[in-house]
Design an enzyme around this catalytic site. Structure first.
Site, PDB file in Angstrom:
ATOM      1  N   CYS A  25       8.052  96.135  27.063  1.00 48.35           N
ATOM      2  CA  CYS A  25       8.730  97.083  27.939  1.00 48.35           C
ATOM      3  C   CYS A  25       7.782  97.405  29.088  1.00 48.35           C
ATOM      4  O   CYS A  25       6.926  96.600  29.439  1.00 48.35           O
ATOM      5  CB  CYS A  25       9.120  98.346  27.182  1.00 48.35           C
ATOM      6  SG  CYS A  25       7.714  99.255  26.503  1.00 48.35           S
ATOM      7  N   HIS A 621     -17.505  77.864  26.459  1.00 49.33           N
ATOM      8  CA  HIS A 621     -16.527  77.997  25.367  1.00 49.33           C
ATOM      9  C   HIS A 621     -16.426  76.648  24.660  1.00 49.33           C
ATOM     10  O   HIS A 621     -15.885  75.690  25.202  1.00 49.33           O
ATOM     11  CB  HIS A 621     -15.162  78.412  25.940  1.00 49.33           C
ATOM     12  CG  HIS A 621     -14.179  78.860  24.909  1.00 49.33           C
ATOM     13  ND1 HIS A 621     -13.544  77.994  24.059  1.00 49.33           N
ATOM     14  CD2 HIS A 621     -13.720  80.096  24.586  1.00 49.33           C
ATOM     15  CE1 HIS A 621     -12.737  78.670  23.260  1.00 49.33           C
ATOM     16  NE2 HIS A 621     -12.828  79.953  23.563  1.00 49.33           N
TER      17      HIS A 621
END
Length: 699
Positions: A25, A621
Site C-alpha cells: 500500500c 559480492h
C-alpha cells in the site's frame, strides 16, 4: 556490503517459500504467508529500513517501510528466490483442506478480510485523491487572496475545477475497478457496470419533462436532494446521482464477485471470454440499477444523517471522540469506513464535518513526531533524527500518519500517552470554537463544527479547504503544540530506553573521534609506539601520508570479466548498487580490489564493503544468492574495521560447493557510491589475473 534489506526481509519472513502473495500500500508490504509462525518479528522490527512489523489474523503479516515501500516492493520481487512466488501448483486434497483450515485461523480473519477489501478498493487511488485535494486547497487559497475570481463565468476557474472534479465525479468507477480486482474479478467489468449508472442515458431517466408521469420526484429536505423513481420494465426504479458515491461500487463489486465466479464454474472454458462478461453485465447491471444502487445510497445517506445528527446535537462529544478514536483506528486499518463516509457526505450533503476533528488527530500525531525530532537533535541520535524528519515531512506536507505511527509511536508506547492528551485538548478546542463560530454550508444551513466541501488529506497544504479556516487552524495548532510540548518535557522513552540511546550515541562519537585521530596522526619513528588497545588496533594502522586518489579497482582473483547484466541478477544489473563488473573466478582465493578500511564483512563470508581513504566505496559480492549457503564453503580471513591493501586475502571459497548448491560463482565488484564519482567505467570482456584493472574511477 551487507545483505540487502530486501533479502533480509524475505529471510525474516520465513523465506520465499513461506510467501503465498505480496502486495503493498502507501507505506506497508502486505504478505500472505504459508505459516505466520515462521516470522522473526523481533528481527524485522530492529531491521534498518523497516519501520514496524504487524501480525494480522490468520497467516497475514504487514511490514511497514514508509514512503520507499514501492521501490522496496520492486527490489523484493526482483530477488531470484521470489521468481515463482504466486504461481499456482497442484495440491493434494489434504493440502487443500489444510490451506482452508489455515485461512480460518484467528477469530477475526473475516473482519481482516473485510477491512482489506475496503482498504484495497481505495489504496491505489490515494495518489490522485491527494493530488486533487491539493489542487482544491490552492484554488480556495487563491480565491480567498483575490488572485482568482470565484465566478462561474470564469473559464480558467472552470477548467481548473474540471481537473479535480473529474477525480471525484468518476470516483465510483475507480472504486469499482479496484474492488473487483481485489475479488479476482475482471476489473474492467466492475468499472463498466458502475459506469452504466453514470451515462447520459441513465441520468436522463430522471427528466420529468421527457418522461412525464413515468417519473416521480420528491424533495429530500434533510439532505437537500431530489429523489426520483422511474418505471422501467413495469417495475419501479429509484434514480440517484451516483457521481462521487463509494458505497454503491463497494456493494456492487461484492455481488459481482459472487456472480462472476459462479458463472465461471458453470460456463465451459472455451466460451468464458464471451459469456461470463455478458451474463455478468446483464445480471449485476440490472441488480445494481434496481436494488444495489438504491440500497447503497440509502445506507450511505443513513450513516451520514446519523453522524450529522450527532454533530448537530452532541458536537462536543463528536468533536472530541473522533480525534481520540483515530490513533487506534489507523494502525488497524479501521479508518477506511470513515473515509468512505466523508466522501459520501460530500456527495449527498455537499459538505463533510468529520475531516475537521480528524485533522486534530493528525496534527497531534505530527506534534508528537516533532517532539521526538527535537529530542533526537538534542541527544545527537542520528538514526531517530532521520526517521522523524521523514515522518514529519510525510505528515505536514502529505497528511500521511503511518510513517510516524509505525516508525516511532508504536515502538515507544509512552508516545501515545502524550499524544492522546494533545488529541483531547485539540478536540475540546475545535468543539468549543466550532459551536461558537458555526459554518454556513452552500445550502444556507448553519452547521456546528468545521466543515469542508472537499475530501482532503489533512496537511498544511490543505488547511484552506476548511470553512471557518481560522477555527480549524487554531485547533490543529493547539493539538500539535500540546503533543510536542509533552514529548519534549516528559520524553517518549523509558529511562532504560533513553540510557541505551545515550550510550549508543556516546560510543558512536568515541569511535568517530578515534578514527579521525588515527587518520590525522603523523608517523613517529624516534620513539617506540605506545601500546594500542586491541579494539582500536585497526584504526591505529591508518596511513600517515595523504591518500593517493583511487583511479582503478583491480580484480580480486584470476578469471574472466563479464558485465553486471550478464550475471543474471536483476538488482546488480539495474545498477541500483552501483556501476561495476563481475569476475567468473578460476581460483579459490578472493583478494581486496582496493586499499582501504573494511566497513562491512558479512557473517556468511559472501560480501565485503571496503572504503578507500579518498572515499571510494567498493562492494565485493562473492557469487549470486550465496547468502543462502549460510557461510558453508566460505573461509573468512578478515574482520570489520580492519585495514587492507589491494591484494590482501579476504576469503578462501570452495567454489565447487557453490556450484553444487546451484549458485553462480560470478563475483561482483561494484562502486556503490557511483553517483558521487565523476565517472566509473567497467572494463569487461577479458581474462584477468589478480591485480589487473577491471574498473576505472575518476573523482
Amino acid at each position: 556490503m551487507a545483505e540487502s534489506t530486501a533479502s533480509q526481509i524475505i529471510d525474516a519472513i520465513g523465506g520465499a517459500g513461506n510467501v503465498k502473495s505480496l502486495t503493498h500500500c502507501a507505506t506497508r508490504l502486505r504478505f500472505e504467508l504459508v505459516d505466520a509462525g515462521k516470522v522473526d518479528q523481533n528481527r524485522l522490527q530492529n531491521m534498518k529500513g523497516v519501520l514496524g512489523a504487524v501480525p494480522q489474523s490468520g497467516d497475514r503479516f504487514q511490514v511497514v517501510i514508509g514512503g520507499a515501500v514501492a521501490s522496496m516492493y520492486e527490489e523484493i520481487m526482483h530477488l531470484p528466490e521470489m521468481a515463482n512466488v504466486g504461481t499456482a501448483k497442484k495440491m493434494t486434497d489434504a493440502e487443500v483442506k489444510a490451506a482452508e483450515r489455515a485461512k480460518a485461523r484467528g477469530k477475526a480473519a473475516w473482519l481482516d478480510s473485510f477491512f482489506e477489501y475496503l482498504a484495497d478498493s481505495f489504496r491505489p487511488i490515494l495518489g490522485v485523491l491527494l493530488g486533487a485535494s491539493i489542487i482544491i486547497a490552492l484554488v480556495n487559497l487563491f480565491i480567498s487572496l483575490g488572485v482568482i475570481a470565484n465566478d462561474e463565468a470564469n473559464t480558467s476557474l472552470m477548467f481548473i475545477k474540471a481537473i479535480w472534479k473529474g477525480v471525484f465525479y468518476f470516483l465510483p468507477i475507480m472504486v469499482a475497478y479496484n474492488a473487483a480486482k481485489k475479488l479476482k474479478v475482471d476489473p474492467w467489468l466492475g468499472g463498466s457496470i458502475m459506469a452504466m449508472l453514470m451515462t447520459p442515458q441513465f441520468t436522463a431517466l430522471s427528466d420529468t419533462k421527457t418522461w412525464g408521469d413515468a417519473v416521480q420526484c420528491v424533495e429530500n429536505a434533510t439532505l437537500g436532494t431530489t429523489d426520483c423513481t422511474a418505471t422501467v420494465f413495469g417495475l419501479p426504479m429509484q434514480l440517484s446521482d451516483y457521481s462521487g458515491n463509494v458505497f454503491v461500487p463497494l456493494m456492487m463489486a461484492a455481488v459481482l464477485g459472487l456472480v462472476y465466479h459462479g458463472l465461471k464454474k458453470i460456463i465451459p472454458d472455451s466460451v468464458q471470454l464471451v459469456f461470463v462478461p455478458f451474463f455478468s453485465m446483464i445480471i449485476v447491471g440490472v441488480l445494481t440499477a434496481f436494488l444495489i444502487g438504491p440500497l447503497g445510497v440509502w445506507v450511505g445517506n443513513g450513516l451520514g444523517v446519523i453522524l450529522a445528527w450527532m454533530n448537530g446535537h452532541a458536537p462536543f462529544i463528536f468533536a472530541i471522540a473522533i480525534p481520540l478514536l483515530y490513533p487506534f483506528l489507523v494502525p488497524l486499518g479501521l479508518h477506511w469506513p470513515l473515509n468512505a463516509l466523508m466522501l459520501m457526505n460530500i456527495q449527498s450533503m455537499g459538505y463533510d464535518f468529520i475531516q475537521g476533528p480528524m485533522g486534530v488527530w493528525n496534527f497531534a500525531c505530527f506534534g508528537a513526531t516533532a517532539g521526538v525530532l527535537f529530542l533526537s537533535i538534542r541527544d545527537h541520535d542520528k538514526e531517530m533524527r532521520q526517521t522523524s524528519i521523514g515522518a514529519l515531512a510525510a505528515g505536514l506536507l502529505g497528511g500521511v500518519s503511518e510513517p510516524s505511527l509505525y516508525g516511532i509511536h508504536l515502538r515507544y508506547k509512552l508516545v501515545y500517552k502524550r499524544m492522546l492528551i494533545g488529541c483531547g485538548v485539540g478536540g475540546v478546542v475545535i468543539a468549543v470554537l466550532g459551536w461558537l463560530f458555526p459554518s454556513v454550508v452552500a445550502s444556507g444551513q448553519t452547521v456546528r463544527g468545521v466543515t469542508t466541501t472537499a475530501f482532503a488529506f489533512t496537511s498544511l497544504l490543505t488547511v484552506p479547504v476548511f470553512d471557518q479556516m481560522w477555527v480549524y487552524g487554531v485547533s490543529i495548532a493547539v493539538a500539535f503544540a500540546v503533543s510536542m510540548f509533552l514529548i519534549v518535557t516528559l520524553d517518549y522513552r523509558t529511562p532504560e530506553q533513553k540510557a541505551e540511546v545515550l550510550a549508543r550515541v556516546a560510543q558512536e562519537e568515541a569511535d568517530r573521534k578515534l578514527e579521525a585521530e588515527a587518520a590525522a596522526a603523523p608517523a613517529v619513528e624516534s620513539a617506540p609506539a605506545a601500546p594500542v588497545p586491541a579494539a582500536s588496533a585497526s584504526a591505529a594502522e591508518a596511513p600517515a601520508e595523504p591518500a593517493e586518489p583511487t583511479k582503478e579497482v583491480v580484480s580480486p582473483c584470476n578469471g574472466h570479466v563479464i558485465t553486471l547484466e550478464e550475471t543474471g541478477d536483476a538488482v546488480f544489473a539495474s545498477k541500483a548498487l552501483g556501476e561495476g563488473v563481475a569476475v567468473v573466478p578460476s581460483e579459490s582465493q578472493i583478494k581486496a580490489p582496493v586499499s582501504g578500511t573494511l566497513k562491512t564483512v558479512a557473517k556468511t563470508g559472501h560480501a565485503y564493503g571496503i572504503k578507500t581513504d579518498d572515499g571510494v566505496e567498493v562492494l565485493v559480492h562473492i557469487g549470486i544468492d550465496t547468502v543462502q549457503m549460510n557461510g558453508d564453503g566460505f573461509d573468512v580471513a578478515v574482520a570489520k574495521g580492519q585495514r587492507v591493501k589491494a591484494g590482501d586475502l579476504l576469503a578462501t571459497v570452495d567454489f565447487d560447493k557453490v556450484k553444487e548448491a546451484g549458485y553462480s560463482t560470478a563475483t561482483i565488484i561494484a562502486v556503490t557510491n557511483t553517483k558521487k564519482m565523476t565517472s566509473v567505467t567497467p572494463l569487461a570482456g577479458k581474462d584477468v589475473t589478480t591485480g589487473d584493472p577491471v574498473i576505472e574511477v575518476e573523482h
